[in-house]
Design a protein around this motif. Sequence first.
Motif, short mmCIF file in Angstrom:
data_model
loop_
_atom_site.label_atom_id
_atom_site.label_comp_id
_atom_site.label_asym_id
_atom_site.label_seq_id
_atom_site.Cartn_x
_atom_site.Cartn_y
_atom_site.Cartn_z
N LYS A 131 0.84 -1.20 0.00
CA LYS A 131 0.00 0.00 0.00
C LYS A 131 0.87 1.25 0.00
O LYS A 131 1.90 1.32 0.66
N SER A 132 0.41 2.25 -0.72
CA SER A 132 1.12 3.53 -0.70
C SER A 132 0.67 4.33 0.52
O SER A 132 -0.35 4.04 1.14
N ILE A 133 1.45 5.34 0.87
CA ILE A 133 1.12 6.17 2.03
C ILE A 133 -0.21 6.88 1.82
O ILE A 133 -0.98 7.07 2.76
N GLY A 134 -0.52 7.25 0.60
CA GLY A 134 -1.80 7.90 0.28
C GLY A 134 -2.97 6.97 0.52
O GLY A 134 -4.02 7.38 1.02
N GLU A 135 -2.79 5.68 0.17
CA GLU A 135 -3.85 4.70 0.40
C GLU A 135 -4.10 4.49 1.89
O GLU A 135 -5.24 4.40 2.33
N ILE A 136 -3.03 4.43 2.65
CA ILE A 136 -3.16 4.23 4.10
C ILE A 136 -3.87 5.42 4.73
O ILE A 136 -4.80 5.24 5.53
N LEU B 28 -8.72 8.03 7.07
CA LEU B 28 -9.76 9.07 6.97
C LEU B 28 -11.14 8.47 6.76
O LEU B 28 -12.13 8.94 7.35
N PHE B 29 -11.22 7.43 5.95
CA PHE B 29 -12.48 6.74 5.74
C PHE B 29 -13.01 6.16 7.05
O PHE B 29 -14.20 6.25 7.35
N GLY B 30 -12.13 5.58 7.85
CA GLY B 30 -12.52 5.04 9.14
C GLY B 30 -13.02 6.13 10.08
O GLY B 30 -14.03 5.96 10.77
N ALA C 99 -19.92 9.38 11.18
CA ALA C 99 -21.26 9.21 10.60
C ALA C 99 -22.12 8.34 11.50
O ALA C 99 -23.32 8.65 11.71
N LEU C 100 -21.56 7.28 12.06
CA LEU C 100 -22.33 6.43 12.97
C LEU C 100 -22.71 7.18 14.25
O LEU C 100 -23.83 7.02 14.75
N ALA C 101 -21.82 8.01 14.76
CA ALA C 101 -22.12 8.80 15.96
C ALA C 101 -23.25 9.79 15.68
O ALA C 101 -24.17 9.96 16.50
N ILE C 102 -23.20 10.44 14.53
CA ILE C 102 -24.25 11.40 14.16
C ILE C 102 -25.58 10.66 13.98
O ILE C 102 -26.62 11.11 14.46
N LEU C 103 -25.54 9.52 13.31
CA LEU C 103 -26.76 8.73 13.12
C LEU C 103 -27.34 8.30 14.46
O LEU C 103 -28.55 8.38 14.68
N PHE C 104 -26.48 7.86 15.38
CA PHE C 104 -26.93 7.44 16.70
C PHE C 104 -27.59 8.60 17.44
O PHE C 104 -28.64 8.44 18.07
N ALA C 105 -26.99 9.79 17.38
CA ALA C 105 -27.57 10.96 18.05
C ALA C 105 -28.92 11.31 17.43
O ALA C 105 -29.86 11.68 18.16
N PHE C 106 -29.04 11.21 16.11
CA PHE C 106 -30.34 11.49 15.48
C PHE C 106 -31.39 10.46 15.89
O PHE C 106 -32.55 10.81 16.09
#
Length: 136
Positions: A12-17, A22-24, A30-37
């Motif tokens: 893997k390249s450093i950009g991929e990592i 960032l995706f994680g 997103a899950l925290a926001i969904l849970f609060a809603f």
Amino acid sequence: MTNFFKHKMRSKSIGEIIGWVLFGILGIAALAILFAFVVMWLWNWLAPDIFGLPTLTFWQAVGMVLLFKLLFGGFGGSGKSHSSSKRSKSSCDKEPKGEFSKWKHYDQFWKEEGDAAYQRYLQRLDNETNDEVANT
């Protein structure tokens, strides 16, 4: 475990990592926001009609989630890894160690001496109580 990550990240390249990290982070947010809603929606649907409580805004719902997390602990898990809580099969087959191994004699003791020993104990308590009353 370190070797596993070295093996997986070798190609893997450093950009991929950085992209996966960032995706994680975005996924967790997103899950925290969904849970609060969901908390806000359930509160605003149930609490005002049932208990006569006011409705909540999104940030109040986030605060409620954090408050209940602090008060009641939370969201599962004990902080231990799963493998450390497993017991080996051989440990269940062993005789208990320490003072607990003497409990196997309890029933026999109670049959032979238990009632008499208990009566002596009660007599000793009565004598101590009488001595304390006489001293006051």
